[in-house]
Design a protein around this motif. Structure first.
Motif, PDB file in Angstrom:
ATOM      1  N   LEU A  45       0.833  -1.205   0.000  1.00  0.00           N
ATOM      2  CA  LEU A  45       0.000   0.000   0.000  1.00  0.00           C
ATOM      3  C   LEU A  45       0.864   1.251   0.000  1.00  0.00           C
ATOM      4  O   LEU A  45       0.594   2.192  -0.744  1.00  0.00           O
ATOM      5  CB  LEU A  45      -0.914   0.020   1.223  1.00  0.00           C
ATOM      6  CG  LEU A  45      -2.259  -0.663   1.083  1.00  0.00           C
ATOM      7  CD1 LEU A  45      -3.142  -0.296   2.253  1.00  0.00           C
ATOM      8  CD2 LEU A  45      -2.933  -0.273  -0.226  1.00  0.00           C
ATOM      9  N   SER A  46       1.925   1.245   0.822  1.00  0.00           N
ATOM     10  CA  SER A  46       2.698   2.484   0.866  1.00  0.00           C
ATOM     11  C   SER A  46       3.482   2.666  -0.430  1.00  0.00           C
ATOM     12  O   SER A  46       3.605   3.786  -0.911  1.00  0.00           O
ATOM     13  CB  SER A  46       3.572   2.571   2.118  1.00  0.00           C
ATOM     14  OG  SER A  46       4.585   1.625   2.081  1.00  0.00           O
ATOM     15  N   ALA A  47       3.960   1.590  -1.030  1.00  0.00           N
ATOM     16  CA  ALA A  47       4.636   1.732  -2.320  1.00  0.00           C
ATOM     17  C   ALA A  47       3.649   2.225  -3.372  1.00  0.00           C
ATOM     18  O   ALA A  47       3.959   3.085  -4.196  1.00  0.00           O
ATOM     19  CB  ALA A  47       5.236   0.400  -2.752  1.00  0.00           C
ATOM     20  N   SER A  48       2.449   1.687  -3.316  1.00  0.00           N
ATOM     21  CA  SER A  48       1.454   2.043  -4.318  1.00  0.00           C
ATOM     22  C   SER A  48       1.081   3.522  -4.229  1.00  0.00           C
ATOM     23  O   SER A  48       1.050   4.230  -5.231  1.00  0.00           O
ATOM     24  CB  SER A  48       0.231   1.142  -4.113  1.00  0.00           C
ATOM     25  OG  SER A  48      -0.927   1.762  -4.560  1.00  0.00           O
ATOM     26  N   ILE A  89       4.619   3.806  -7.024  1.00  0.00           N
ATOM     27  CA  ILE A  89       5.422   2.689  -7.544  1.00  0.00           C
ATOM     28  C   ILE A  89       4.485   1.587  -8.027  1.00  0.00           C
ATOM     29  O   ILE A  89       3.623   1.134  -7.271  1.00  0.00           O
ATOM     30  CB  ILE A  89       6.378   2.154  -6.465  1.00  0.00           C
ATOM     31  CG1 ILE A  89       7.200   3.319  -5.898  1.00  0.00           C
ATOM     32  CG2 ILE A  89       7.300   1.091  -7.042  1.00  0.00           C
ATOM     33  CD1 ILE A  89       8.108   2.944  -4.759  1.00  0.00           C
ATOM     34  N   LEU A 149       2.847   5.823  -3.129  1.00  0.00           N
ATOM     35  CA  LEU A 149       4.006   6.635  -3.522  1.00  0.00           C
ATOM     36  C   LEU A 149       4.224   6.603  -5.032  1.00  0.00           C
ATOM     37  O   LEU A 149       5.173   7.181  -5.537  1.00  0.00           O
ATOM     38  CB  LEU A 149       5.257   6.141  -2.804  1.00  0.00           C
ATOM     39  CG  LEU A 149       5.330   6.473  -1.314  1.00  0.00           C
ATOM     40  CD1 LEU A 149       6.349   5.610  -0.609  1.00  0.00           C
ATOM     41  CD2 LEU A 149       5.655   7.942  -1.119  1.00  0.00           C
TER      42      LEU A 149
END
Lengths: 232, 386
Positions: free
Chosen positions: A125-128, A132, A130
């Motif tokens: 979720l945090s990569a998404s 990515i 951001l």
């Protein structure tokens, strides 16, 4: 002792080859399966998880027996296999490879699944958010993040495949250089009262297993997330 | 940025959280505050905006461009939660560089890593492993990472909650600077109205998934507990429905920094700017070590919060007192405190204009009758160094 090991070399080589290919196949297919399963929240999840875990509790002979009946040259699948591949499935290297893959599947997929489930939601979720993309997230974040578990998975799968006996006996029989792995060669030695060869082979298997597990625990410590393994 | 929201979110099969909006809300805001008590759906709302909840239905307009139901990676908003989820297999530096390298939007970023690292005060953390960070440090890094991903709207879900109050004030002040210098937009969720009052230009109040109040800061909320510039009139209250219990009454003063106090280096001199009718007045503030990064925020006016019960009133200009601040004010309205809010102590709220800015003092009924305060009186508001 060395001479007796030399005569068993084909069995040792075959076992290592079998374990290596098994782990390779399980990594290639297991990674996306475990990743998808970690994210999957549907109603079939318990069933799929049970299916993957099944070889853990099922006697290997049961698994071998089912494979043997399903792929015997008289059966539909067996005939189909012969038509497509040109050789029969049972009592062949391919046969014991497929058996090993199923048999060692939980040892490879479960550590990956556990690692992905633990971190998948949050890190993804945090990569998404951001920006990515999914593929890059998997390759550049999820895989490096879970490398310790991936190494465990591969090593456990490898070590576990080394020790197979019942399944291979069922589906592969006892053909030297084709299906005769170390554990079966060992059984043969004991049957024919060649205890010296049996000792040599047992020791070789013991050493290989011990070394791979020691390497796993040694190197996996440094593969743990930064800050945990250091200084211990 | 403009938001239009109309969606229903199923939290679980039994419990449904519904952002039921009869009309669509469209506001134009650069720093929007969302306020509500725990469990009112603040975080859910932000996650919806960030496209992290796939079942939600919403639309969002940024810089004239419409976005509808855009999933996480291509959504124009980046979500930063209070739990500050970092990539904990690498160090702080790689957390930032991974985003710069792999985020699809990062080439649009107008701010570079050096600037971000300096602004967030994380130079000394760059080589630290994530597991060695405190939760406050993690929040700094998570915020820095969000600034670098190139998305222009940053959703902050209690994102500074683990920082101490002075660092928190620094980051809140930083938002205005980032808005001005790099045209970021922010949506802040907080259960502290004070925090929101310091930086937001609009506030949404949320109750059980419903917007009960949409407000420009110095508008209707002002009546309840926020005061900002030029408001002293009585708006008719609907405040008894607002989820604001437990929030203290306070006012916000916008002050200009003037320098260190020549008499006491632990104090700073700030200025309440003149408004044409009145000359500028001086306000003294404690010199807090503002932030580890010790970057002075360069915009000239900074908001300060003063609790209403910290302000005393006097008619005397030269009354000797240990209170360092004495500000000339004009009384604009007088209310019973419990007409504001049931949970306030019995007393009187005196609303005053200080060079056009609103100040509030909460005094006892006895002080009120003894002093015979009337609307239109000139008084001195006295209070300790801020």
């Amino acid at each position: 002792m060395i001479e007796s090991l030399q005569s068993d070399w084909p069995a040792i080589a075959l076992t290592l080859k079998l374990a290596f290919i098994t782990v390779l196949v399980l990594l290639v297919f297991g990674l996306p399966v475990a990743w998808q399963l970690a994210k999957y929240r549907g109603r079939f999840k318990p069933f799929i998880e049970a299916l993957i875990a099944l070889p853990l509790v099922l006697p290997p002979t049961v698994l071998g027996f089912y494979l043997l009946s399903a792929f015997s040259p008289q059966s539909f699948l067996g005939k189909l296999w012969i038509d497509v591949v040109g050789e029969q499935f049972v009592f062949s290297f391919t046969g014991i490879l497929v058996g090993s893959i199923i048999y060692s599947m939980p040892f490879v997929i479960q550590p990956m699944l556990a690692a992905f489930t633990q971190i998948a939601g949050h890190a993804q979720l945090s990569a998404s958010t951001l920006g990515i993309g999914r593929f890059k997230t998997f390759v550049f974040i999820i895989l490096p993040m879970t490398r310790a578990s991936l190494v465990s998975a591969a090593t456990l799968g490898f070590a576990h495949t080394l020790g197979e006996f019942g399944l291979i006996l069922m589906i592969g029989g006892n053909i030297p250089s084709e299906t005769q792995v170390v554990s079966i060669a060992l059984f043969n030695h004991v049957e024919s009262l060649q205890y010296e060869s049996a000792h040599a082979l047992s020791l070789a298997l013991l050493i290989i297993s011990m070394v791979s597990l020691t390497l796993l625990y040694k190197f996996n410590r440094s593969a743990l997330p930064l800050g945990i393994g250091a200084g211990k | 940025m403009k938001f239009k929201l109309s969606h229903t979110i199923k939290r679980s099969s039994k419990q449904e959280i519904r952002f039921a909006l009869e009309e669509q809300y469209a506001i134009d805001s650069k720093i929007l505050g969302i306020f509500g008590q725990s469990g009112t759906g603040k975080s859910t709302l932000l996650k919806v905006l960030a496209g992290l909840i796939p079942s939600a239905d919403y639309s969002l307009q940024v810089h004239g461009q419409d976005y509808e139901n855009i999933p996480g990676a291509s959504n124009p908003c980046v979500y930063v939660g209070s739990d500050a989820v970092l990539f904990d297999h690498v160090r702080v530096r790689e957390n930032l560089t991974l985003v710069i390298k792999h985020s699809a939007s990062s080439q649009k970023s107008q701010i570079d890593m050096l600037q971000v690292v300096a602004l967030c005060g994380i130079e000394h953390l760059l080589n630290q492993p994530i597991l060695a960070l405190s939760s406050g440090e993690k929040q700094r890094v998570a915020f820095a990472r969000a600034l670098l991903c190139g998305k222009s709207i940053i959703l902050l879900d209690e994102a500074f909650s683990a920082l101490d109050w002075s660092a928190r004030l620094y980051f809140i002040g930083l938002l205005s600077k980032l808005k001005a210098d790099y045209s970021f937009g922010f949506v802040l969720v907080s259960h502290s109205l004070k925090e929101l009052a310091l930086t937001c230009d609009h506030i949404w109040v949320l109750q059980e998934g419903k917007f009960v109040l949409q407000s420009v800061l110095d508008d209707a909320l002002d009546k309840v507990l926020i005061s900002s510039t030029q408001r002293g009139d009585k708006a008719e209250g609907r405040q008894e429905n607002l989820p604001i219990n437990g929030q203290t009454l306070f006012s916000v003063l916008n002050l200009k920094y003037r320098g260190v106090d020549p008499l006491d280096e632990q104090l700073e001199i700030w200025e309440l700017p003149g408004d044409g009718k009145h000359a500028a007045q001086q306000v003294i503030k404690r010199n807090q070590s503002r932030d580890a990064s010790s970057i002075s925020l360069t915009h000239d006016v900074i908001a300060h919060v003063i609790d209403a019960d910290k302000i005393s009133l006097t008619h005397e200009q030269h009354l000797a007192s240990s209170m360092l601040n004495r500000v000339l004010v004009i009384v604009t309205s007088i209310d019973e405190a419990d007409s504001y809010r049931a949970d306030y102590p019995k007393g009187v709220v005196v609303t005053m204009s200080a060079n056009g800015q609103v100040m509030r003092s909460l005094i006892s009924k006895r002080s009120y009758t003894t002093m015979q305060i009337k609307v239109g009186d000139s008084l001195f508001a006295i209070f300790k160094a801020l």
